[in-house]
Design a protein around this motif. Structure first.
Motif, PDB file in Angstrom:
ATOM      1  N   GLU A  85       8.717   2.298   5.164  1.00  0.00           N
ATOM      2  CA  GLU A  85       7.520   2.091   5.473  1.00  0.00           C
ATOM      3  C   GLU A  85       6.818   1.040   4.751  1.00  0.00           C
ATOM      4  N   LEU A  86       6.208  -0.105   5.146  1.00  0.00           N
ATOM      5  CA  LEU A  86       5.758  -1.246   4.265  1.00  0.00           C
ATOM      6  C   LEU A  86       4.330  -1.680   4.935  1.00  0.00           C
ATOM      7  N   HIS A  87       3.449  -0.882   4.289  1.00  0.00           N
ATOM      8  CA  HIS A  87       2.151  -0.987   4.489  1.00  0.00           C
ATOM      9  C   HIS A  87       1.246  -2.183   3.848  1.00  0.00           C
ATOM     10  N   LEU A  88       0.477  -2.891   4.381  1.00  0.00           N
ATOM     11  CA  LEU A  88      -0.081  -4.136   3.632  1.00  0.00           C
ATOM     12  C   LEU A  88      -1.391  -3.523   2.788  1.00  0.00           C
ATOM     13  N   SER A  89      -1.149  -4.316   1.608  1.00  0.00           N
ATOM     14  CA  SER A  89      -2.531  -4.305   0.932  1.00  0.00           C
ATOM     15  C   SER A  89      -3.161  -5.906   0.668  1.00  0.00           C
ATOM     16  N   SER A  90      -2.409  -6.786   0.910  1.00  0.00           N
ATOM     17  CA  SER A  90      -2.435  -8.087   0.946  1.00  0.00           C
ATOM     18  C   SER A  90      -1.466  -8.818   1.346  1.00  0.00           C
ATOM     19  N   ALA A  91      -1.730  -9.958   2.098  1.00  0.00           N
ATOM     20  CA  ALA A  91      -0.438 -10.821   2.768  1.00  0.00           C
ATOM     21  C   ALA A  91      -1.033 -11.991   3.236  1.00  0.00           C
ATOM     22  N   ASP A  92      -0.241 -12.996   3.054  1.00  0.00           N
ATOM     23  CA  ASP A  92      -0.369 -14.432   3.373  1.00  0.00           C
ATOM     24  C   ASP A  92       0.111 -14.750   5.012  1.00  0.00           C
ATOM     25  N   LEU A  93      -0.909 -14.429   5.737  1.00  0.00           N
ATOM     26  CA  LEU A  93      -0.518 -14.790   7.488  1.00  0.00           C
ATOM     27  C   LEU A  93      -0.415 -16.041   7.669  1.00  0.00           C
ATOM     28  N   SER A  94      -1.244 -17.067   7.030  1.00  0.00           N
ATOM     29  CA  SER A  94      -1.438 -18.382   7.268  1.00  0.00           C
ATOM     30  C   SER A  94       0.058 -18.937   6.958  1.00  0.00           C
ATOM     31  N   ARG A  95       0.830 -18.354   6.142  1.00  0.00           N
ATOM     32  CA  ARG A  95       1.935 -18.952   5.549  1.00  0.00           C
ATOM     33  C   ARG A  95       3.022 -18.167   6.622  1.00  0.00           C
ATOM     34  N   LYS A 131       0.803  -1.353   0.040  1.00  0.00           N
ATOM     35  CA  LYS A 131      -0.212  -0.069   0.041  1.00  0.00           C
ATOM     36  C   LYS A 131       0.979   1.252   0.113  1.00  0.00           C
ATOM     37  N   ALA A 132       0.726   2.202  -0.807  1.00  0.00           N
ATOM     38  CA  ALA A 132       1.327   3.179  -0.934  1.00  0.00           C
ATOM     39  C   ALA A 132       1.391   3.966   0.328  1.00  0.00           C
ATOM     40  N   ALA A 133       2.481   4.998   0.754  1.00  0.00           N
ATOM     41  CA  ALA A 133       2.469   5.835   1.580  1.00  0.00           C
ATOM     42  C   ALA A 133       1.430   6.829   1.435  1.00  0.00           C
ATOM     43  N   GLY A 134       0.998   7.360   2.835  1.00  0.00           N
ATOM     44  CA  GLY A 134      -0.070   8.283   2.663  1.00  0.00           C
ATOM     45  C   GLY A 134      -1.585   7.864   2.914  1.00  0.00           C
ATOM     46  N   THR A 135      -2.426   8.631   2.978  1.00  0.00           N
ATOM     47  CA  THR A 135      -3.702   8.145   3.231  1.00  0.00           C
ATOM     48  C   THR A 135      -4.633   7.505   2.191  1.00  0.00           C
ATOM     49  N   ALA A 136      -4.143   7.751   1.028  1.00  0.00           N
ATOM     50  CA  ALA A 136      -4.811   7.359  -0.058  1.00  0.00           C
ATOM     51  C   ALA A 136      -4.816   5.881  -0.305  1.00  0.00           C
ATOM     52  N   ASN A 137      -5.955   5.188  -0.769  1.00  0.00           N
ATOM     53  CA  ASN A 137      -5.909   3.862  -0.644  1.00  0.00           C
ATOM     54  C   ASN A 137      -5.271   3.292  -2.342  1.00  0.00           C
ATOM     55  N   THR A 138      -3.911   3.635  -2.453  1.00  0.00           N
ATOM     56  CA  THR A 138      -3.544   3.176  -3.654  1.00  0.00           C
ATOM     57  C   THR A 138      -2.485   2.171  -3.347  1.00  0.00           C
ATOM     58  N   LEU A 139      -2.156   1.283  -4.406  1.00  0.00           N
ATOM     59  CA  LEU A 139      -1.206   0.344  -4.466  1.00  0.00           C
ATOM     60  C   LEU A 139       0.064   0.792  -5.099  1.00  0.00           C
ATOM     61  N   GLN A 140       1.265   0.260  -4.746  1.00  0.00           N
ATOM     62  CA  GLN A 140       2.633   0.433  -5.417  1.00  0.00           C
ATOM     63  C   GLN A 140       3.080  -1.011  -5.603  1.00  0.00           C
ATOM     64  N   ILE A 141       3.660  -1.341  -6.850  1.00  0.00           N
ATOM     65  CA  ILE A 141       4.083  -2.527  -7.223  1.00  0.00           C
ATOM     66  C   ILE A 141       5.558  -2.301  -7.084  1.00  0.00           C
ATOM     67  N   ILE A 142       6.214  -3.087  -6.268  1.00  0.00           N
ATOM     68  CA  ILE A 142       7.661  -2.817  -6.059  1.00  0.00           C
ATOM     69  C   ILE A 142       8.623  -3.682  -7.359  1.00  0.00           C
ATOM     70  N   ALA A 143       8.004  -4.992  -7.389  1.00  0.00           N
ATOM     71  CA  ALA A 143       8.771  -5.680  -8.393  1.00  0.00           C
ATOM     72  C   ALA A 143       7.738  -6.679  -8.934  1.00  0.00           C
ATOM     73  N   ALA A 144       7.706  -7.263 -10.353  1.00  0.00           N
ATOM     74  CA  ALA A 144       6.838  -8.031 -10.914  1.00  0.00           C
ATOM     75  C   ALA A 144       7.603  -9.310 -11.512  1.00  0.00           C
ATOM     76  N   ASN A 145       6.882 -10.457 -11.542  1.00  0.00           N
ATOM     77  CA  ASN A 145       7.464 -11.557 -12.169  1.00  0.00           C
ATOM     78  C   ASN A 145       9.056 -12.088 -11.760  1.00  0.00           C
ATOM     79  N   ILE A 146       8.885 -12.346 -10.360  1.00  0.00           N
ATOM     80  CA  ILE A 146      10.102 -12.487  -9.348  1.00  0.00           C
ATOM     81  C   ILE A 146       9.827 -13.982  -8.920  1.00  0.00           C
ATOM     82  N   ASP A 147      10.925 -14.763  -8.840  1.00  0.00           N
ATOM     83  CA  ASP A 147      11.174 -16.161  -8.699  1.00  0.00           C
ATOM     84  C   ASP A 147      11.429 -16.269  -7.154  1.00  0.00           C
ATOM     85  N   GLN A 148      12.339 -15.290  -6.474  1.00  0.00           N
ATOM     86  CA  GLN A 148      12.703 -15.307  -5.220  1.00  0.00           C
ATOM     87  C   GLN A 148      12.996 -13.925  -4.861  1.00  0.00           C
TER      88      GLN A 148
END
Length: 363
Positions: free
Chosen positions: A259-269, A99-116
């Protein structure tokens, strides 16, 4: 079409099949992002690109724009006729998003199509188990495999203790230790470098991501700075960029994240120890707070589960529950957590009011 050059940059049949659906366009991978400008790698080499007006118009958020690591379709594969135009983003296999910094509910992609994902954390003042749990939760959710890289072992006087603490949160995750000053541990990192695979390096500022990449590149390709006297990091990397290592591995360097705000996460894992304990609770919908027969609370009382880890689990869970809610929805969620429902809250408030009235009349 043969893709000899692009296969060196991680191209697989998954993306080739998608690319075959677009006639008259060329396949490329995004290697750098500078605001609205991109650097892409085509079969003919590198060139600059920008998104088409249609792609920008149809985008509903930042996540609908290209990110470093994305495979895209462009209108030309060389720069002889000017800057390329990105018309399509191919379906991603994995994505690390926050989740991007600030109050707006926007997402930020850090990296795509990564294996590790190499989650880098230094063993000085940057050491923070709770932040690492947050990184792991997002990493597992991204579709890639996390590896924890502990840097600056030369600054750690109690390495065995730190590793024991790390083991409590890195369930099912490999841990590497290294030091640039003592030239230690890099052979462990190299063992993860596979030709054609993509690795992203993430972590706070000053943990040594750029130093690690320079070592793997056998060249001072990235600028580095010494850590400040207060052990806080300095921003060295200013933008995300994709590079090819001599081993044939593709690496994505990213700026340090405060900062690393969550937009989605796998807490079960990332908290699978708590998930396993919860199966032993008396009630299947146990909140692990006050119910009788709670296996999680029993494990905390017995010293088998750190209280701090459980509290961080609840914190991250609450953060995910609130994600995307507006103000009124957030308030309703708070009421639900505290009282069960708005009706129950009113009943409780009326009960307190009646009790006060009764007490005042008796006085």
């Amino acid at each position: 079409m043969e893709y000899h050059h692009l296969k060196e940059y991680g191209l697989t049949d998954y993306f080739i099949r998608q690319a075959d659906c677009y006639d008259g366009l060329y396949l490329a991978r995004v290697s750098e992002q500078h605001r609205e400008m991109y650097q892409v790698i085509s079969e003919q080499g590198e060139l600059q690109a920008s998104v088409s007006g249609k792609l920008a118009y149809q985008a509903s958020g930042c996540e609908d724009f290209p990110a470093v690591g994305d495979w895209v379709m462009i209108d030309r594969d060389d720069d002889r006729s000017g800057r390329a135009v990105i018309h399509h983003i191919l379906k991603r296999q994995s994505v690390f998003v926050r989740k991007a910094a600030g109050t707006a509910n926007t997402l930020q992609i850090i990296a795509a199509n990564i294996d590790q994902v190499f989650l880098c954390m230094s063993l000085n003042a940057d050491f923070n188990l709770r932040r690492l749990e947050r990184y792991l939760a997002i990493a597992w959710d991204s579709g890639s495999t996390p590896v924890v890289v502990l840097t600056k072992t030369d600054l750690c006087a109690d390495l065995s203790q730190k590793l024991a603490e790390i083991a409590t949160v890195c369930v099912g995750c490999d841990v590497i230790t290294c030091s640039s000053l003592e030239d230690y541990g890099y052979e462990q990192v190299v063992s993860y470098l596979t030709k054609g695979k993509t690795i992203a390096l993430l972590g706070s500022s000053g943990v040594g991501k750029s130093t690690l990449i320079n070592r793997l590149m056998n060249s001072e390709i990235l600028a580095t700075h010494e850590t400040r006297k207060d052990d806080k990091g300095r921003h060295t990397t200013t933008h995300r960029q994709l590079m090819l290592l001599p081993q044939g591995t593709i690496v994505i360097d990213t700026p340090g994240m405060r900062e690393l705000h969550l937009s989605s996460a796998d807490l079960s894992r990332s908290f699978d120890d708590i998930a396993d304990l919860a199966t032993g609770c008396k009630f299947p919908d146990c909140s692990h707070t006050a119910e009788p027969g709670c296996a999680v609370r029993e494990a905390i009382a017995a010293g088998e589960l750190p209280q701090e880890r459980f509290e961080n689990y609840l914190k991250l869970q609450k953060e995910l529950d609130y994600e995307g809610l507006n103000f009124r929805q957030r308030e309703q969620e708070k009421i639900k957590r505290m009282f069960g429902s708005k009706g129950e809250m009113k009943q409780l408030m009326q009960h307190v009011k009646n009790k006060r009235h009764y007490t005042n009349n008796r006085q």
